[in-house]
Design an enzyme around this catalytic site. Structure first.
Site, PDB file in Angstrom:
ATOM      1  N   SER A 258       0.772  -1.287  -0.040  1.00  0.00           N
ATOM      2  CA  SER A 258      -0.001   0.104  -0.001  1.00  0.00           C
ATOM      3  C   SER A 258       0.860   1.268   0.049  1.00  0.00           C
ATOM      4  O   SER A 258       1.897   1.093   0.589  1.00  0.00           O
ATOM      5  CB  SER A 258      -0.751   0.077   1.110  1.00  0.00           C
ATOM      6  OG  SER A 258      -1.640   1.190   1.367  1.00  0.00           O
ATOM      7  N   THR A 259       0.360   2.180  -0.602  1.00  0.00           N
ATOM      8  CA  THR A 259       1.122   3.520  -0.682  1.00  0.00           C
ATOM      9  C   THR A 259       0.004   4.489  -0.470  1.00  0.00           C
ATOM     10  O   THR A 259      -1.100   4.385  -0.808  1.00  0.00           O
ATOM     11  CB  THR A 259       1.510   4.011  -2.000  1.00  0.00           C
ATOM     12  OG1 THR A 259       0.580   3.693  -2.905  1.00  0.00           O
ATOM     13  CG2 THR A 259       2.766   2.874  -2.442  1.00  0.00           C
ATOM     14  N   GLY A 260       0.386   5.620   0.470  1.00  0.00           N
ATOM     15  CA  GLY A 260      -0.369   6.562   0.780  1.00  0.00           C
ATOM     16  C   GLY A 260       0.257   8.065   0.600  1.00  0.00           C
ATOM     17  O   GLY A 260       1.375   8.158   0.228  1.00  0.00           O
ATOM     18  N   LYS A 261      -0.194   9.098   1.117  1.00  0.00           N
ATOM     19  CA  LYS A 261       0.299  10.506   0.985  1.00  0.00           C
ATOM     20  C   LYS A 261       1.411  10.414   1.806  1.00  0.00           C
ATOM     21  O   LYS A 261       2.435  11.325   1.450  1.00  0.00           O
ATOM     22  CB  LYS A 261      -0.732  11.614   1.386  1.00  0.00           C
ATOM     23  CG  LYS A 261      -1.731  11.658   0.193  1.00  0.00           C
ATOM     24  CD  LYS A 261      -2.808  12.678   0.510  1.00  0.00           C
ATOM     25  CE  LYS A 261      -3.443  12.298   2.129  1.00  0.00           C
ATOM     26  NZ  LYS A 261      -4.553  13.263   2.341  1.00  0.00           N
ATOM     27  N   GLU A 262       1.517  10.000   2.979  1.00  0.00           N
ATOM     28  CA  GLU A 262       2.369  10.157   3.995  1.00  0.00           C
ATOM     29  C   GLU A 262       3.601   8.908   4.320  1.00  0.00           C
ATOM     30  O   GLU A 262       4.633   9.009   4.779  1.00  0.00           O
ATOM     31  CB  GLU A 262       2.158  10.604   5.345  1.00  0.00           C
ATOM     32  CG  GLU A 262       1.335  11.701   5.409  1.00  0.00           C
ATOM     33  CD  GLU A 262      -0.371  11.523   5.183  1.00  0.00           C
ATOM     34  OE1 GLU A 262      -0.669  10.454   5.056  1.00  0.00           O
ATOM     35  OE2 GLU A 262      -0.992  12.582   5.141  1.00  0.00           O
ATOM     36  N   SER A 263       3.183   7.474   3.794  1.00  0.00           N
ATOM     37  CA  SER A 263       3.848   6.696   4.185  1.00  0.00           C
ATOM     38  C   SER A 263       3.872   5.450   3.143  1.00  0.00           C
ATOM     39  O   SER A 263       2.731   5.609   2.034  1.00  0.00           O
ATOM     40  CB  SER A 263       3.365   6.061   5.223  1.00  0.00           C
ATOM     41  OG  SER A 263       2.225   5.675   5.233  1.00  0.00           O
ATOM     42  N   VAL A 265       3.568   1.215   2.888  1.00  0.00           N
ATOM     43  CA  VAL A 265       3.495   0.154   3.678  1.00  0.00           C
ATOM     44  C   VAL A 265       4.043  -1.163   3.056  1.00  0.00           C
ATOM     45  O   VAL A 265       3.536  -1.296   1.978  1.00  0.00           O
ATOM     46  CB  VAL A 265       1.974  -0.121   4.061  1.00  0.00           C
ATOM     47  CG1 VAL A 265       1.779  -1.305   4.975  1.00  0.00           C
ATOM     48  CG2 VAL A 265       1.413   0.873   4.757  1.00  0.00           C
ATOM     49  N   LYS A 290       5.522   0.013   8.216  1.00  0.00           N
ATOM     50  CA  LYS A 290       5.230   1.414   7.701  1.00  0.00           C
ATOM     51  C   LYS A 290       6.476   2.235   7.672  1.00  0.00           C
ATOM     52  O   LYS A 290       6.939   2.632   8.774  1.00  0.00           O
ATOM     53  CB  LYS A 290       3.821   2.007   8.693  1.00  0.00           C
ATOM     54  CG  LYS A 290       3.326   3.302   8.031  1.00  0.00           C
ATOM     55  CD  LYS A 290       2.106   3.645   8.833  1.00  0.00           C
ATOM     56  CE  LYS A 290       1.240   4.786   8.362  1.00  0.00           C
ATOM     57  NZ  LYS A 290       0.177   5.193   9.070  1.00  0.00           N
ATOM     58  N   ASP A 406      -9.002  11.683  10.602  1.00  0.00           N
ATOM     59  CA  ASP A 406      -9.035  11.655   9.353  1.00  0.00           C
ATOM     60  C   ASP A 406      -9.760  10.186   9.038  1.00  0.00           C
ATOM     61  O   ASP A 406      -9.557   9.281   8.226  1.00  0.00           O
ATOM     62  CB  ASP A 406      -7.371  11.099   8.746  1.00  0.00           C
ATOM     63  CG  ASP A 406      -7.504  11.293   7.401  1.00  0.00           C
ATOM     64  OD1 ASP A 406      -8.645  11.741   6.812  1.00  0.00           O
ATOM     65  OD2 ASP A 406      -6.395  10.623   6.666  1.00  0.00           O
TER      66      ASP A 406
END
Length: 519
Positions: A258-263, A265, A290, A406
């Site tokens: 998984s990829t997000g705006k801040e991290s 995984v 993470k 959030d």
């Protein structure tokens, strides 16, 4: 014939008592030579010549064309002399190389003796195994001609033809030649066959642009090496992950899930720790790693979640932006630990190492649990998920004293028939200056999602806010509701500054504005 000797008269003896005579006036006595002695000398000379002739007979050499002056050829001798000289020069060069190698040794700074060599590189064909055609670049058409240097006096010519070093044409050609000193990646164009002349203004602008581009490329290169990007890690993060595997805490890291705006995984299989028995904490079979991004692109606008949190407020002002990211990982660890103690379904913290947080994996066989946004639930399951979410929000607010800040269908997972909360790095306490606003935003996201999902029992955002917080805010529209929320936040902030209390539970027994409890 009588032999008659010729002799000069001899003077008589001088008396000892007589007057002395001058030696310069005394004539020399002539030695008489007889004819017999002369004849005997000539005879002896003739006999000697005869004996020499008998002992050394004369060798007669025939005359030939090879001794004539017209046919003398010395080209072969010149070639031999040149070859010998070349051999001497090579021996001298070999000696220079040995001395150079001995003089330099293992030093990083070396001195070259190439200027003292005798053999030209073009002639020294034996010095390299590969035959390379040597080309004299003095008349290279692809190399621009160097401008004529200005003498020390500062001008050239006489009278009206004086040309100073400040001449426009001279300066323009010098500026064109100086463009070769720019960085290799800077494109200066091809000026072969053209008499280019750059003014000082244009050259200075190009030079400043070249320097700025060089510094910018260096910054980008450093930023690329020292920051994490999407689905990638920087060398320092890679080293930390390698140490986790090497120490046996993790068995292997499979890949990104998984990829997000801040991290970002990653999935990994857990190992074992040496002090595992002492701590009583076992590493899960599957773990989630993470890694918080260090690019700072998203964190610049999200500092409000941490700088006003009293748990990290004193440390926030003393840290640089890179260390603030490590504080984000620490904050999520504390929030997850608090939620775990309250019994809220969430990942279990295993280890925190700088900006890397190792947690338990929610899923099975490298397949992560789906998000509520992605999973397809029946009406009964959707209704069950709604009541679970409502209970989790109340439990998070009352027991953990936290606001998710959030919460949406993207940060809730559906696994084993339960709703799991993730991504709590931005979660704050209700005493945060914007804590109630964050709670109202979470209530809006949850209410809209379940209402669109067909849950008729879903409350609207204002009713859900009152149900979670226990506050009885009565307002007909959203604007008035938000105004009352801001007023409550202002009162709570003033109460904190006045009393210095850090407790986070609101008093809900009376209808007065919420204040901080004494305990």
């Amino acid at each position: 014939m009588d032999l008659v000797g010729v002799s000069s008269p001899e003077p008589g003896p001088a008396a000892a008592w007589g007057p002395s005579k001058c030696p310069w006036a005394t004539p020399q006595n002539t030695v008489s030579c007889s004819l017999t002695e002369v004849m005997s000398e000539e005879l002896a000379k003739e006999l000697q010549l005869e004996e020499e002739a008998a002992a050394f007979p004369e060798v007669v050499v025939a005359e030939g064309p090879f001794i004539s002056g017209e046919n003398i050829d010395t080209s072969s001798d010149l070639m031999l002399a040149q070859m010998l000289q070349m051999e001497f020069d090579r021996e001298y060069d070999a000696q220079l190389r040995r001395e150079e190698k001995k003089f330099n040794g293992d030093s990083k700074v070396s001195i070259s003796f190439e200027n003292y060599r005798k053999v030209h590189p073009f002639e020294d064909s034996d010095s390299s195994e590969d035959e390379v055609d040597w080309q004299d670049t003095r008349d290279d058409p692809y190399r621009p001609a160097k401008p004529i240097p200005t003498p020390k006096k500062g001008f050239i010519g006489k009278g009206k033809d004086i040309t100073t070093k400040h001449d426009e044409v001279v300066c323009g050609r010098k500026n064109t030649a100086r463009m070769e000193n720019f960085a290799p990646g800077f494109q200066v164009g091809d000026g072969i066959g053209m008499d280019l002349k750059l003014s000082n203004h244009v050259f200075n602008a190009l030079k400043q642009h070249a320097y700025s581009e060089e510094r910018r490329s260096a910054r980008l290169h450093e930023k690329k090496e020292h920051s994490t990007a999407e689905k990638a890690v920087d060398p320092k993060t890679r080293l930390l992950m390698y140490k986790m595997v090497n120490s046996g805490m993790l068995e292997t890291i499979t890949g990104c899930i998984s990829t997000g705006k801040e991290s970002v995984v990653f999935h990994a299989y857990g190992g074992s720790l040496e002090d595992e028995k002492e701590d009583g904490k076992a590493i899960p079979t599957e773990c989630a790693i993470k890694v918080f991004k260090t690019t700072l692109n998203e964190f610049k606008n999200r500092d409000k979640y941490i700088k006003d949190d009293f748990r990290f407020k004193d440390r926030f002002s003393k840290l640089n932006p890179r260390k603030i990211i490590r504080m984000w990982a620490e904050k999520e660890m504390h929030n997850l630990t608090r939620m775990q103690k309250a019994g809220i379904p969430c990942p279990t913290v295993v280890l925190l190492k700088k900006h890397i947080l190792v947690m338990s994996f929610i899923g099975h066989d490298q397949v992560p649990a789906p998000k509520l946004k992605e999973v397809k639930l029946s009406n009964e399951e959707m209704k069950d998920a709604y009541y679970q979410t409502l209970h989790l929000m109340q439990q998070l607010y009352n027991e953990c004293t936290l606001v998710h800040a959030d919460l949406s269908e993207y940060n809730m997972l559906w696994h084993a028939g339960k709703v799991w909360l993730i991504d709590v790095s931005q979660s704050v306490e209700p005493t945060h200056p914007h804590g109630l606003e964050f709670l109202f935003r979470d209530c809006r996201n949850v209410s809209q999602f379940f209402q669109k999902g067909g849950v008729t029992e879903a409350l609207n955002e204002r009713e859900l806010f009152n149900a979670v917080s226990g506050l009885n805010i009565s307002a007909d529209n959203e604007a008035d509701f938000l105004a009352e929320i801001e007023a409550l936040e202002k009162m709570n902030e003033d109460h904190i500054q006045k009393n210095g209390r850090k407790a986070a539970s609101f008093l809900k027994d009376d209808g007065s504005p919420p204040v901080l409890s004494a305990d």
